[in-house]
Design a protein around this motif. Sequence first.
Motif, PDB file in Angstrom:
ATOM      1  N   ALA A 167       0.817  -0.793   0.363  1.00  0.00           N
ATOM      2  CA  ALA A 167      -0.147   0.047   0.254  1.00  0.00           C
ATOM      3  C   ALA A 167       0.559   1.385   0.055  1.00  0.00           C
ATOM      4  CB  ALA A 167      -1.120  -0.234   1.278  1.00  0.00           C
ATOM      5  N   PRO A 176      -3.746  -6.589  -2.272  1.00  0.00           N
ATOM      6  CA  PRO A 176      -5.215  -6.195  -3.378  1.00  0.00           C
ATOM      7  C   PRO A 176      -4.403  -7.120  -5.048  1.00  0.00           C
ATOM      8  CG  PRO A 176      -3.360  -4.575  -2.855  1.00  0.00           C
ATOM      9  CD  PRO A 176      -3.546  -5.686  -1.963  1.00  0.00           C
ATOM     10  N   PRO A 177      -5.470  -7.075  -5.650  1.00  0.00           N
ATOM     11  CA  PRO A 177      -5.154  -8.165  -6.952  1.00  0.00           C
ATOM     12  C   PRO A 177      -3.529  -7.464  -7.136  1.00  0.00           C
ATOM     13  CG  PRO A 177      -7.341  -7.101  -6.622  1.00  0.00           C
ATOM     14  CD  PRO A 177      -6.481  -7.089  -5.664  1.00  0.00           C
ATOM     15  N   CYS A 219     -10.185 -11.768  -7.491  1.00  0.00           N
ATOM     16  CA  CYS A 219     -10.100 -11.598  -9.103  1.00  0.00           C
ATOM     17  C   CYS A 219     -10.123 -12.620 -10.486  1.00  0.00           C
ATOM     18  CB  CYS A 219      -9.515 -10.301  -8.784  1.00  0.00           C
ATOM     19  SG  CYS A 219      -8.066  -9.436 -10.063  1.00  0.00           S
ATOM     20  N   TYR A 252      -4.442  -0.799 -10.679  1.00  0.00           N
ATOM     21  CA  TYR A 252      -5.754  -1.214 -10.414  1.00  0.00           C
ATOM     22  C   TYR A 252      -6.330  -0.834 -12.169  1.00  0.00           C
ATOM     23  CZ  TYR A 252      -6.853  -2.259  -5.485  1.00  0.00           C
ATOM     24  OH  TYR A 252      -6.656  -3.464  -5.024  1.00  0.00           O
TER      25      TYR A 252
END
Length: 674
Positions: A479, A519-520, A588, A632
Amino acid sequence: MAEQGAANSLVAELLAGGRAKANHVVKLIALIQNCKSEAALKTAIQGLKQFFVAAGQDGHLAESVGSAAAGGRPAKRQKMDSQEAAQDAAADAEAQYRHWLGRQYGAFVNQMLALATGAPLPTAAAAAAGGEAAAAAAAGAAGGPGGEAQGAKKAPLQRTAGVQVVAAAALMECVRSELGPGGFSGRLYGRLLSGVLTGPGVRPEVFALLFNKYLAMADVRFYTLATVRAVAVRYGSGAAVPRAGGAGEGEEQQEAADVEALVAATAEAATGAGSNGAAGPGPGSFAAASATAAGAGAGAVALPDLARNLLDVLGHCEPELAADPAAWSTWCGATEFNLVAAAADRNESARLRRKRKEQEQKEAGGQAAAQAPPGPRKVVWANAKTQKRFYSDAWLALLALPLPSDVLRKALVRLPVAVIPHMLGPQLLADFLTHCLNRGGLTGMLALNGLFLLVTRHGLEYPQFFARLYQLLVPEAFASRNRAQFFRLADMFLSSSLVPAYTVAAFVKRFARLALAAPPPGAMVAIAFIHNLVRRHPALAVMLHNPSSGPQAGAGADVYDEAEPDPAKSRAVESSLWEVEALRNHYCPQVSTFCAVLDKDLTDRTKTAEVNLEDLLGAAGRDAPGGAAGSYNALIRGELARKLRHVPTAFYGLGQAPTCLFGAGVLEDFIGVA
């Protein structure tokens, strides 16, 4: 217009009349003190600069500056008769003129320092360093005694960028003319640079002038590095700053006066102070002058701003000069005309020092040297090794300050490329880098990059290197705003095939665990790391197909200890990558599809290739419309652009179509909501 006309007239008469119109110097100094027009102010500065530069080139300033700084007047001789009395009177008149000239030059320099650094303009008496003539002229211009402060209030000094640049340029001309042809006044330049670094009102144009015109020259670079270190030590916490070169205790005490020794030697060679007994600057006066200039603004400039200024100056200094000093360019023109030679480096060993002295005595030739013309002056800044040591000392002094986070990261980025390869004793940075490593995050990773360079190229022993890298791999890394640079460095550290397999297995397992919660885009980066590490170490391919270890073998069957900080003790090599099977069922679709890269035979290096992390991190794809492949933006665009062959439909039997969102059995979970 009246001020402009008066300035033009005074400057024209001063430059045309020379010594006969020398009193115009006092009037122009008073004009600068109370000037309202920027154009008239620049005209007065340019006129006085030309006058004092000419006086310096003629040798009239070198001795007068020293006598004026001492604060005394030339001693009067006893009166004699006949021709000796006339000669003594002429000598006294010349000495008095030079003393007066030195006081006016000091007043001009103080005014230019105030203009260039944004400091308050000194009063006429203070600017002249006790000169009654300038003080009286300024008082008369202000309307008599007591009118000086009123005149200053009525005519505030112009503080535009143009005025500061003109004042700084005038001072730089004085720097190379004050001591005569081929001389460089390190003391004056130190005062100027200290004020620029510590002055809160300095415009960016002054820094641009310094960077673009002067800083690439060898003599300016040398005194810049010395001043940066002096200012950093002055503003530091008082802790001892390490020095490069490995000097002994006695030599290290003498090293503090290294720069001032150069100034004193240059002044003696230019003015003959060693023969006539003129007082030159003593050891340590350069450091004192720099500290005084820094201390003057100590209450105005904040330490974070000072750190940014110091880093900006060091960042524009050339990391290393040419090996041949004859190829250097200098502001004073000394190397271009072979006026100086390299002085001995103070950190040379005793054996080399003894050998050098024997060689010098042999070349001197005894009495023949007295009849031979004097050779070039020996100066410290002409020594390439001394330049390198001062570059190291300046960076060490800067890094000893409590740096703000933005300056710290910029410094850590510069260290592996522009600092460590050009330092003397780069191992001195080990403590600093270890301290930064404890901060974690990108700062820790950047510090680990510097340690990696020290370990691989400079013989530093740091057994905990991979353990510290292992501890930096946390979920927060995915992140971070600087995650791309973070993972590039991690890939570089793990690129060697000589790292033990059990250590790499811990990193593979750590990336697999991180992929489950990331996250993906982060999961795809983690899968790419797993692929590349297994391909580099084929012995780890068994972890992809090891059914004897993993959650499917029973609760707690995974022997991998995720909480163990040492990768060698985590028992990762005994575990399996059962996390990959979970990633194949990721929500995903791009992540589940990307897991197919692990289905190949990674032990066959000829038929497989490493996954290019740049495609996922987006080094060159930042400006692309879709961004990086692992961003993203790219994932959403890819999903929206995908063509569906079959439209998903819902089929219900007759009378089975739902009539509400939640069934009757579910309503009890939402009591009070309906």
